[in-house]
Design an enzyme around this catalytic site. Structure first.
Site, PDB file in Angstrom:
ATOM      1  N   CYS A 213       0.807  -1.224   0.000  1.00 25.31           N
ATOM      2  CA  CYS A 213       0.000   0.000   0.000  1.00 25.31           C
ATOM      3  C   CYS A 213       0.838   1.271   0.000  1.00 25.31           C
ATOM      4  O   CYS A 213       0.287   2.376   0.061  1.00 25.31           O
ATOM      5  CB  CYS A 213      -0.947  -0.012   1.191  1.00 25.31           C
ATOM      6  SG  CYS A 213      -2.040  -1.449   1.180  1.00 25.31           S
TER       7      CYS A 213
ATOM      8  N   HIS B 142      -2.558   8.063   6.222  1.00 26.14           N
ATOM      9  CA  HIS B 142      -2.785   6.750   5.629  1.00 26.14           C
ATOM     10  C   HIS B 142      -4.098   6.165   6.130  1.00 26.14           C
ATOM     11  O   HIS B 142      -4.759   5.424   5.404  1.00 26.14           O
ATOM     12  CB  HIS B 142      -1.622   5.811   5.970  1.00 26.14           C
ATOM     13  CG  HIS B 142      -1.772   4.440   5.392  1.00 26.14           C
ATOM     14  ND1 HIS B 142      -1.681   4.198   4.037  1.00 26.14           N
ATOM     15  CD2 HIS B 142      -2.030   3.238   5.976  1.00 26.14           C
ATOM     16  CE1 HIS B 142      -1.860   2.904   3.807  1.00 26.14           C
ATOM     17  NE2 HIS B 142      -2.079   2.304   4.965  1.00 26.14           N
TER      18      HIS B 142
ATOM     19  N   GLU C  99      -1.162   5.267  13.972  1.00 25.69           N
ATOM     20  CA  GLU C  99      -0.721   6.429  13.194  1.00 25.69           C
ATOM     21  C   GLU C  99      -0.876   7.709  14.008  1.00 25.69           C
ATOM     22  O   GLU C  99      -0.036   8.612  13.939  1.00 25.69           O
ATOM     23  CB  GLU C  99      -1.490   6.538  11.882  1.00 25.69           C
ATOM     24  CG  GLU C  99      -0.938   7.621  10.961  1.00 25.69           C
ATOM     25  CD  GLU C  99      -1.563   7.634   9.576  1.00 25.69           C
ATOM     26  OE1 GLU C  99      -1.080   8.402   8.722  1.00 25.69           O
ATOM     27  OE2 GLU C  99      -2.535   6.883   9.346  1.00 25.69           O
TER      28      GLU C  99
ATOM     29  N   LYS D 170      -9.823   8.214   2.501  1.00 25.59           N
ATOM     30  CA  LYS D 170     -10.239   6.826   2.257  1.00 25.59           C
ATOM     31  C   LYS D 170     -11.675   6.576   2.713  1.00 25.59           C
ATOM     32  O   LYS D 170     -12.291   5.595   2.283  1.00 25.59           O
ATOM     33  CB  LYS D 170      -9.285   5.856   2.965  1.00 25.59           C
ATOM     34  CG  LYS D 170      -7.892   5.810   2.349  1.00 25.59           C
ATOM     35  CD  LYS D 170      -7.021   4.781   3.058  1.00 25.59           C
ATOM     36  CE  LYS D 170      -5.640   4.660   2.415  1.00 25.59           C
ATOM     37  NZ  LYS D 170      -4.766   5.801   2.734  1.00 25.59           N
TER      38      LYS D 170
ATOM     39  N   HIS E 232      -9.859   2.121   0.017  1.00 26.25           N
ATOM     40  CA  HIS E 232      -8.395   2.028   0.070  1.00 26.25           C
ATOM     41  C   HIS E 232      -7.877   1.423  -1.227  1.00 26.25           C
ATOM     42  O   HIS E 232      -8.104   0.242  -1.504  1.00 26.25           O
ATOM     43  CB  HIS E 232      -7.993   1.174   1.267  1.00 26.25           C
ATOM     44  CG  HIS E 232      -6.524   1.063   1.486  1.00 26.25           C
ATOM     45  ND1 HIS E 232      -5.602   1.842   0.820  1.00 26.25           N
ATOM     46  CD2 HIS E 232      -5.795   0.238   2.303  1.00 26.25           C
ATOM     47  CE1 HIS E 232      -4.382   1.498   1.218  1.00 26.25           C
ATOM     48  NE2 HIS E 232      -4.477   0.537   2.107  1.00 26.25           N
TER      49      HIS E 232
ATOM     50  N   PHE F 226       2.068  -3.453   3.996  1.00 26.88           N
ATOM     51  CA  PHE F 226       2.449  -4.746   4.566  1.00 26.88           C
ATOM     52  C   PHE F 226       3.954  -4.958   4.409  1.00 26.88           C
ATOM     53  O   PHE F 226       4.559  -4.529   3.425  1.00 26.88           O
ATOM     54  CB  PHE F 226       1.708  -5.886   3.863  1.00 26.88           C
ATOM     55  CG  PHE F 226       0.262  -6.046   4.275  1.00 26.88           C
ATOM     56  CD1 PHE F 226      -0.300  -5.277   5.273  1.00 26.88           C
ATOM     57  CD2 PHE F 226      -0.534  -6.995   3.655  1.00 26.88           C
ATOM     58  CE1 PHE F 226      -1.632  -5.446   5.651  1.00 26.88           C
ATOM     59  CE2 PHE F 226      -1.863  -7.168   4.020  1.00 26.88           C
ATOM     60  CZ  PHE F 226      -2.412  -6.390   5.020  1.00 26.88           C
TER      61      PHE F 226
END
Length: 413
Positions: free
Chosen positions: A163, A303, A314, A335, A340, A399
């Site tokens: 991502c 994010h 975050e 998002k 996403h 990831f």
């Protein structure tokens, strides 16, 4: 001395619109693109919703015969590139082609092609597999197809950092121009992962929202009732140019790229460390690269995907990186509206950040009704905010613990 790099064009396509101005208008108006999946029948899937691109006809951009030779993520990248080049006015000719490159990331690539051709293999054997299977599915062919179509002969590359792919595509292109490897780059990311296997895989991880009866309210970053992210698809493409190159042709400069950071969590294959150390360091790295501190940041596009752990972590990272200034910097996650985009997210959101600078409007975080415990920053709830925006930061995490951070600034001589 590194060369200055500016943005002269943006191409955006996602669930809320099929070109840049339509996407940006939808973001400003708080519109939502998440709905029940139509690309396949999701009846047996726990999560039945996605941020699909709607009413998209690839033959508007690509010859019908060529469409069948490409994965859907390539279609999006080509459409977004056409949009970005039209906004930029950049012309690629035999005289400048070798100084213009393409760098487009994707987390998964042609997932729907892989699924389709595997079904053919099982049903009819190897002879039924298309000769276009490999070039229609591999990650670097979005960049490859854009290069072939535009004639850009400079650096041609792709990145697959989950991502963070789109952010890394933009950031790495910024570096290539800074250090003289190119004068302009077609940069970004693209993804088309609204497929049966992809949705099933993320569902098996318990990562997706199952708010199937209320899709527009399913993605809700920082809200205590969030239950996972929503898969989205689309592409973000930025035209980056060396400043003097852009000025020489009279380009309309939308913003300047002033900082790029990267970091690794070295912690877990799918989860960030609880203290947000990797996110903290990537923001510090980007600010160091830009030569600024937290006091210079006017807005952050987070994010924040609407997962239980990620949003809180975050937020901790913001506080660790920005100190007390974290409570004064407006932060939001688009998002909630787009879903996403995985490998396309960072580039889409980078483009949104530049549009925010252009129009001096910070996007809001839709569906934020009751902030979760520990989520106590200014998340611009439920409506955009007109405000002075000189310097904007955009985060992307993936990831494997891969992180990217971009900083854009309002252009001034």
């Amino acid at each position: 001395m590194p060369r200055r790099v500016v943005v002269t064009g943006i191409g955006l396509i996602c669930s809320v619109g099929n070109e840049t101005e339509a996407v940006w208008t939808a973001i400003k108006e708080g519109k939502n693109g998440i709905a029940r999946i139509t690309l396949f029948d999701p009846v047996n899937h726990p999560s039945k919703i996605a941020g699909e691109v709607k009413n998209f006809d690839p033959t508007a951009f690509i010859d019908k015969k060529e469409v069948k030779k490409m994965g859907r993520f390539m279609h999006f990248a080509i459409a977004a590139t056409d949009n970005a080049l039209a906004m930029s006015g950049l012309k690629i000719t035999p005289d400048n082609a070798d100084r213009i490159g393409v760098y487009i990331g994707s987390g998964i690539g042609g997932f729907e092609v892989i699924e389709r051709e595997h079904e053919k293999l099982l049903a009819g054997g190897p002879s039924k597999v298309s000769p276009f299977f490999i070039p229609a599915s591999i990650v670097n062919l979005a960049a490859g197809q854009v290069s072939i179509r535009t004639g850009a002969k400079g650096p041609n590359s792709a990145v697959a950092t989950a991502c963070t792919s789109g952010a890394h595509g933009v950031g790495d292109s910024y570096r290539l121009i800074q250090h003289g490897y190119a004068d302009a780059m077609i940069a970004g990311g693209s993804e088309a992962a609204c497929t049966p296997l992809s949705v099933a895989g993320f569902s098996a991880m318990r990562a997706l929202s199952t708010r199937n009866d209320d899709p527009e309210r399913a993605s809700r970053p920082w809200d205590k009732d969030r239950d996972g992210f929503v898969v989205g698809e689309g592409s973000g493409i930025l035209i980056l140019e060396e400043l003097e190159h852009a000025k020489a042709r009279g380009a309309n400069i939308l913003a300047e790229v002033i900082g790029y950071g990267m970091s690794g969590d070295a912690y877990h294959m799918a989860s960030p460390s609880e203290d947000g150390d990797g996110a903290r360091r990537v923001m510090l790295n980007a600010m160091k690269d830009a030569g600024i501190g937290p006091e210079s940041i006017d807005y952050i596009n987070a994010h924040a995907t609407s997962t239980s752990a990620g949003d809180v972590i975050e937020t901790r990272a913001f506080k660790a990186a920005m100190g007390e200034r974290a409570y004064q910097i407006p932060v939001s996650s688009t998002k909630a509206q787009t879903g996403h985009l995985l490998g396309g997210a960072g580039a889409l959101e980078a483009g949104i950040c530049v549009m925010a600078i252009r129009d001096q409007i910070a996007p809001g975080t839709m569906n934020l009704e009751n902030p979760d415990e520990g989520c106590d920053l200014d998340y611009i709830p439920n409506a955009p905010r007109p405000m002075k925006l000189d310097t904007v930061l955009s985060n992307s995490f993936g990831f494997g613990g891969t992180n990217g951070c971009l900083i854009f600034k309002r252009y001034a001589e």
